[in-house]
Design an enzyme around this catalytic site. Structure first.
Site, PDB file in Angstrom:
ATOM      1  N   PHE A 122      -0.080   7.930  -1.844  1.00 43.77           N
ATOM      2  CA  PHE A 122      -0.633   9.350  -2.790  1.00 43.77           C
ATOM      3  C   PHE A 122      -0.144  10.635  -2.274  1.00 43.77           C
ATOM      4  CE2 PHE A 122      -3.804  12.373  -4.092  1.00 43.77           C
ATOM      5  CZ  PHE A 122      -3.782  11.705  -5.459  1.00 43.77           C
ATOM      6  N   ASP A 200      -7.229   6.486   4.761  1.00 40.68           N
ATOM      7  CA  ASP A 200      -7.432   7.122   3.319  1.00 40.68           C
ATOM      8  C   ASP A 200      -8.646   6.326   2.543  1.00 40.68           C
ATOM      9  OD1 ASP A 200      -7.804   8.261   1.099  1.00 40.68           O
ATOM     10  OD2 ASP A 200      -5.961   9.525   1.254  1.00 40.68           O
ATOM     11  N   TYR A 225     -15.656  11.546  -5.402  1.00 42.19           N
ATOM     12  CA  TYR A 225     -15.904  11.623  -6.869  1.00 42.19           C
ATOM     13  C   TYR A 225     -15.347  10.400  -7.910  1.00 42.19           C
ATOM     14  CZ  TYR A 225     -11.034  13.623  -5.976  1.00 42.19           C
ATOM     15  OH  TYR A 225      -9.819  13.890  -5.575  1.00 42.19           O
ATOM     16  N   LYS A 226     -14.757   9.368  -6.893  1.00 42.38           N
ATOM     17  CA  LYS A 226     -14.317   8.362  -7.566  1.00 42.38           C
ATOM     18  C   LYS A 226     -15.449   7.380  -7.738  1.00 42.38           C
ATOM     19  CE  LYS A 226      -9.670   9.468  -6.592  1.00 42.38           C
ATOM     20  NZ  LYS A 226      -8.658   9.530  -5.345  1.00 42.38           N
ATOM     21  N   ARG A 375      -3.526   2.107 -15.388  1.00 40.12           N
ATOM     22  CA  ARG A 375      -4.552   1.946 -14.453  1.00 40.12           C
ATOM     23  C   ARG A 375      -5.741   1.421 -15.242  1.00 40.12           C
ATOM     24  NH1 ARG A 375      -5.203   6.008  -9.401  1.00 40.12           N
ATOM     25  NH2 ARG A 375      -5.738   7.103 -11.207  1.00 40.12           N
TER      26      ARG A 375
HETATM   27  C1  LIG Z   1      -7.974  10.995  -4.998  1.00 41.28           C
HETATM   28  C2  LIG Z   1      -7.114  10.914  -3.896  1.00 41.28           C
HETATM   29  C3  LIG Z   1      -7.066  12.017  -3.026  1.00 41.28           C
HETATM   30  C4  LIG Z   1      -7.610  13.244  -3.560  1.00 41.28           C
HETATM   31  O1  LIG Z   1      -7.518  14.397  -2.717  1.00 41.28           O
HETATM   32  P1  LIG Z   1      -8.293  15.733  -3.194  1.00 41.28           P
HETATM   33  O2  LIG Z   1      -7.791  16.382  -1.946  1.00 41.28           O
HETATM   34  O3  LIG Z   1      -9.723  15.252  -3.150  1.00 41.28           O
HETATM   35  O4  LIG Z   1      -7.983  16.171  -4.269  1.00 41.28           O
HETATM   36  C5  LIG Z   1      -6.382  11.854  -1.880  1.00 41.28           C
HETATM   37  N1  LIG Z   1      -5.934  10.557  -1.606  1.00 41.28           N
HETATM   38  C6  LIG Z   1      -5.924   9.664  -2.325  1.00 41.28           C
HETATM   39  C7  LIG Z   1      -5.192   8.401  -1.678  1.00 41.28           C
HETATM   40  C8  LIG Z   1      -6.482   9.630  -3.514  1.00 41.28           C
HETATM   41  O5  LIG Z   1      -6.575   8.529  -4.221  1.00 41.28           O
END
Ligand SMILES: *Cc1c(COP(=O)(O)O)cnc(C)c1O
Length: 415
Positions: A122, A200, A225-226, A375
């Site tokens: 990511f 992560d 938030y997911k 997705r």
């Molecule tokens: C959604 C997501 C993030 C989000 O990072 P934020 O700082 O909360 O915006 C980080 N890493 C991964 C792998 C994600 O899927």
């Protein structure tokens, strides 16, 4: 093949089916398959947020006597009910990106060597590591892996064999492919090599059991938030195994991380325990949302959520094979359900236009990830088997009719 009646029968037999009513719905006939990006709002969270706002109005600054405990209290609740971590090992504050920076920054200050991250990771994870590597004069080493299966134990072993690695950062579930990394095996391997791993958990927290303590995980971060449904901008969590805490110092020496915060003393002395990874004032209103969400997921049970999630993604794969493969789609997610999380990635050369057409013309909400993935997220607490069936049915009808070819190229910024 599963017909619509078969999907309805799966819903009728689903022990988690009643949890759907615990969320704000009312958007039918829209089919929402993007809870892997932003989860639905739980009814209890809506009520709790209203109460939290009321508390703010009534109590003003006196509210801090209790609010100040929330990052730890909510962290402990997540630790217990969702993450399999111990008391005092999880903190809820700041965004995933900031939490990642704090933990990686602490590690880099403590250990020499390169920073290792999958090339396909990511973006925010790669960016944070890139900047840390530049600031500390380190090599950023990119780990290559199969684009569908993600990094396996062998890939990690080969990357560590080069030696001189300070830290490995890796998603448990890959954001694009949905591939689930072998967390127990990779953690064990890295520990044998003496290399810390930061997991992560953004795409696994709340939907895949993680059992951080049982697997000897040392460091982790994840958003809420997911699959935890705490809302846009809700604070992330960070986990530091108790044994490691005294040796790490956050690169952000904020006043909330100070041992005796209100002595206002000079100089900075890090608090004992995981509190040393606080920074500034935490977002109290949204911490209340994380608290409710953690309780809801714990009530359903992550094991039960995982079981249903697998059944849902199995249905996506089955219908993909029957209906979509003949239309030029390929599966961008591992076929083995034990090797994937709770979204399925469908690849197609015209994925972007198909994704727009699904939203605009078929009332199905997935998302698009460059270059060619659609997705479909199936959070098990509120997604029904008939939702999956109907969404794939609308998708095949749309592509068969060539409706996506009518989509214009002036896109919205967020997909
Ligand atoms: C959604 C997501 C993030 C989000 O990072 P934020 O700082 O909360 O915006 C980080 N890493 C991964 C792998 C994600 O899927």
């Amino acid at each position: 093949m599963t017909g619509r009646a078969g999907a309805a029968a799966l819903d009728a037999a689903d022990p988690l089916a009643p949890f759907r009513e615990r969320f704000v719905l009312g958007d039918e006939p829209r089919l929402y398959l993007d809870g892997n990006s932003l989860g639905r709002l739980p009814l209890a969270t809506r009520a709790r947020l209203a109460a939290a706002v009321g508390e703010w109005g009534e109590r003003l600054v006196t509210g801090w006597h209790e609010w100040i405990e929330l990052p730890r209290r909510v962290g402990d609740r997540l630790a217990r009910g969702v993450l399999g971590a111990g008391e005092g090992e999880v903190l809820v504050a700041d965004s995933t990106t900031v939490d990642l920076y704090k933990l990686c920054g602490a590690l880099v200050a403590m250990r020499d060597g390169a920073l290792l991250v999958p090339r396909d990771e990511f973006p925010t994870d790669r960016y944070v590591l890139q900047a840390l590597a530049e600031q500390h004069g380190r090599e950023l080493r990119l780990l290559d892996a199969d684009p569908v299966d993600g990094p396996g134990v062998d890939d990690v072993e080969a990357a560590l064999a080069g030696g001189d690695v300070a830290l490995l950062v890796l998603s448990h579930v890959n954001y694009r492919s949905g591939a689930l990394a072998d967390l127990p095996a990779i953690t064990a391997l890295a520990r044998r090599r003496g290399v810390p791993v930061l997991w992560d958990l953004c795409h696994s927290a709340g939907v895949v059991p993680v059992d951080l303590r049982a697997h000897g995980v040392e460091l982790a971060v994840g958003c809420t938030y997911k699959y935890l449904n705490a809302g846009p901008g809700a604070p992330a969590f960070l986990y530091v195994a108790r044994e490691l805490q005294p040796r790490l110092r956050s690169p952000i020496a904020g006043w909330f991380a100070q041992r005796d915060q209100f002595a206002m003393g000079h100089p900075h002395v890090p608090a004992d325990g995981v509190d040393r990874f606080l920074a500034g004032t935490p977002p109290i209103l949204l911490l209340a949302a994380v608290d409710e969400s953690a309780a809801l997921v714990a009530e359903a049970g992550v094991e039960a959520a995982r079981e249903k999630s697998i059944a849902l993604t199995e249905l996506v794969v089955e219908l993909h094979d029957a209906w979509l493969e003949p239309l030029g789609f390929t599966l961008g997610t591992p076929r083995d359900p034990a090797r994937r999380g709770s979204h399925v990635s469908l690849r197609h050369p015209d994925a972007w236009r198909i994704c727009r057409a699904l939203i605009e013309r078929a009332d199905v909400v997935p998302d698009f990830r460059a270059p060619d993935s659609i997705r479909l997220g199936v959070p098990p607490l509120y997604t029904r088997f008939v939702d999956v069936w109907d969404a794939l049915d609308r998708l095949r009808a749309l592509v068969s009719a060539g409706e996506h070819e009518l989509v214009r190229r002036d896109s919205s910024r967020v997909t």
